[in-house]
Design a protein around this motif. Sequence first.
Motif, PDB file in Angstrom:
ATOM      1  N   LYS A  74       0.848  -1.185   0.000  1.00 43.58           N
ATOM      2  CA  LYS A  74       0.000   0.000   0.000  1.00 43.58           C
ATOM      3  C   LYS A  74       0.887   1.240   0.000  1.00 43.58           C
ATOM      4  CE  LYS A  74      -3.775  -2.485   0.624  1.00 43.58           C
ATOM      5  NZ  LYS A  74      -4.898  -2.549  -0.336  1.00 43.58           N
ATOM      6  N   GLY A  75       0.328   2.361  -0.403  1.00 40.24           N
ATOM      7  CA  GLY A  75       1.061   3.617  -0.320  1.00 40.24           C
ATOM      8  C   GLY A  75       0.905   4.230   1.060  1.00 40.24           C
ATOM      9  N   PHE A  76       1.905   4.998   1.490  1.00 39.03           N
ATOM     10  CA  PHE A  76       1.840   5.666   2.793  1.00 39.03           C
ATOM     11  C   PHE A  76       0.589   6.527   2.887  1.00 39.03           C
ATOM     12  CE2 PHE A  76       2.665   9.474   5.346  1.00 39.03           C
ATOM     13  CZ  PHE A  76       3.031   8.920   6.554  1.00 39.03           C
ATOM     14  N   GLU A  77       0.357   7.362   1.864  1.00 38.20           N
ATOM     15  CA  GLU A  77      -0.801   8.253   1.877  1.00 38.20           C
ATOM     16  C   GLU A  77      -2.107   7.455   1.878  1.00 38.20           C
ATOM     17  OE1 GLU A  77      -0.905  11.720   1.775  1.00 38.20           O
ATOM     18  OE2 GLU A  77       1.254  11.787   2.070  1.00 38.20           O
ATOM     19  N   GLN A  78      -2.115   6.351   1.154  1.00 36.72           N
ATOM     20  CA  GLN A  78      -3.310   5.514   1.053  1.00 36.72           C
ATOM     21  C   GLN A  78      -3.721   4.974   2.423  1.00 36.72           C
ATOM     22  OE1 GLN A  78      -2.631   2.049  -1.358  1.00 36.72           O
ATOM     23  NE2 GLN A  78      -4.787   1.490  -1.493  1.00 36.72           N
ATOM     24  N   ILE A  79      -2.748   4.429   3.141  1.00 38.60           N
ATOM     25  CA  ILE A  79      -3.043   3.908   4.474  1.00 38.60           C
ATOM     26  C   ILE A  79      -3.379   5.041   5.435  1.00 38.60           C
ATOM     27  CG2 ILE A  79      -2.003   2.778   6.487  1.00 38.60           C
ATOM     28  CD1 ILE A  79      -0.662   0.813   4.681  1.00 38.60           C
ATOM     29  N   GLN A  80      -2.655   6.151   5.320  1.00 36.80           N
ATOM     30  CA  GLN A  80      -2.871   7.294   6.211  1.00 36.80           C
ATOM     31  C   GLN A  80      -4.316   7.785   6.137  1.00 36.80           C
ATOM     32  OE1 GLN A  80      -0.378   8.779   8.060  1.00 36.80           O
ATOM     33  NE2 GLN A  80      -0.803  10.943   8.277  1.00 36.80           N
ATOM     34  N   LYS A  81      -4.864   7.808   4.940  1.00 37.85           N
ATOM     35  CA  LYS A  81      -6.187   8.393   4.756  1.00 37.85           C
ATOM     36  C   LYS A  81      -7.328   7.402   4.941  1.00 37.85           C
ATOM     37  CE  LYS A  81      -4.549  12.009   1.579  1.00 37.85           C
ATOM     38  NZ  LYS A  81      -4.685  13.085   2.561  1.00 37.85           N
ATOM     39  N   THR A  82      -7.091   6.121   4.672  1.00 42.63           N
ATOM     40  CA  THR A  82      -8.200   5.161   4.672  1.00 42.63           C
ATOM     41  C   THR A  82      -8.218   4.224   5.867  1.00 42.63           C
ATOM     42  OG1 THR A  82      -6.961   3.501   3.385  1.00 42.63           O
ATOM     43  CG2 THR A  82      -8.210   5.161   2.139  1.00 42.63           C
ATOM     44  N   ALA A  83      -7.174   4.237   6.688  1.00 43.85           N
ATOM     45  CA  ALA A  83      -7.081   3.264   7.782  1.00 43.85           C
ATOM     46  C   ALA A  83      -8.306   3.247   8.697  1.00 43.85           C
ATOM     47  CB  ALA A  83      -5.807   3.491   8.588  1.00 43.85           C
TER      48      ALA A  83
END
Length: 430
Positions: A74-83
Amino acid sequence: MLTTRRRVVATAVALVGSLLLASCGDSDSGGSDGKTLKLWHYEGPDSAMGVAWKEAIKEFEAKHPGVKVKFEEKGFEQIQKTAPMVLNSNDAPDIMEYNKGNATAGALSKQGLLTDLTAEATQRGWDKKITGGVRTISQYDTNGVMGSGKWYGVPNYAEYTMVFYNKDLFKKYGIAEPTTPDELTAAMDKFVAKGITPLANAGAEYMAQQYLYQLALSKADRSWVDSYELYKGKTDFHDAAWTYGAETFADWVKKGYISKKSTGTKAEDAGVSFIQGKSPILFSGSWWYGRFQTENKFAWGTFLWPGSNLTLGSGGNLWVVPKNAKNKDLAYDFIDITMSKKIQNLLGNNGGVPVAADPAAITDPQSKSLIANFNTLSGKDGLAFYPDWPVAGFYDVLVSETQKLITGSEKPDAYLSALQKAYDKGVPKT
């Protein structure tokens, strides 16, 4: 943080002590045929963590016949926003890498989305291997504030920021390695005079705000950090340190040290710019180290930010086990393997900063230097965590406001006022 990025502070003694601790044995989950361990992380395959964790997956599957690891990058931003959304559903992974700090792991723990790992940390000996400032980010209280309370995450590496520089470009233009702030600005002036933008920057992600925070740290002390990060006092964004950081950053853009076009640039773009030899200087974290060892085709080196006792750094990102994970015991076993000497030594020899390796097993010269610099930094109580940690949502505020400084659409005073408003709104009321 990231290919990222990103309480008490780790001391050199604590780090060395943790390096010398022996690994506890990996548990074996017999009778798990047909199960799948769903794993998410965002480290690049050539990074120290990516290399080490790939080997950990192999070892896990060898120790758990019939169990497959389903790894999803996963991308850092992807996990940051959707976690928060994902972890509150049935699609949660069994184990996931997640950003540490009050605004991220702390916020998830407060929301009840993470599994309490305290019993496992004690039983498996993680609490003996992870100490000092590295341990600070593992524990969170009922308000989601780091440094005490239950274990909600396990970092198996440490990280810190440094100046990466292209020795070949410095040599080509007759510039010596800077050892003072004045020498650093003089070096950048020389590059600008040659038509070269000296600093690789990423205004769309974490990198720009970390430049500014480092400038502020150069005028700050430990009590300043504790007030900002741990709420042990009042944080005034118009104080001398923050004002210096914002004004100097804006000035550096005007002087051409930082490109005005870097507002939309991501961290990956900045890293590639350095790898390709286009940018002579990159200020970022040890998470790049292994990749630079692999991909840089020129002589390069590192040094700690000149004239500052403090720099960004902490334990690395966390292994967390979502509350809705279906195979928690397997997740604990995987964490245990990443804490083993074999994986820790591999991480250390590939440009990482391990927390439980055998120092004698770290043979790569550059890796030895990386760890030695970390010991120097932590020995002077120099880990100052990251600017986006204190309050939920602050990362996005820092990105958008720092972009305005780069474009010149906002002055430093207004920038600092915007940060003050967002920070004050997010600080827990006691």
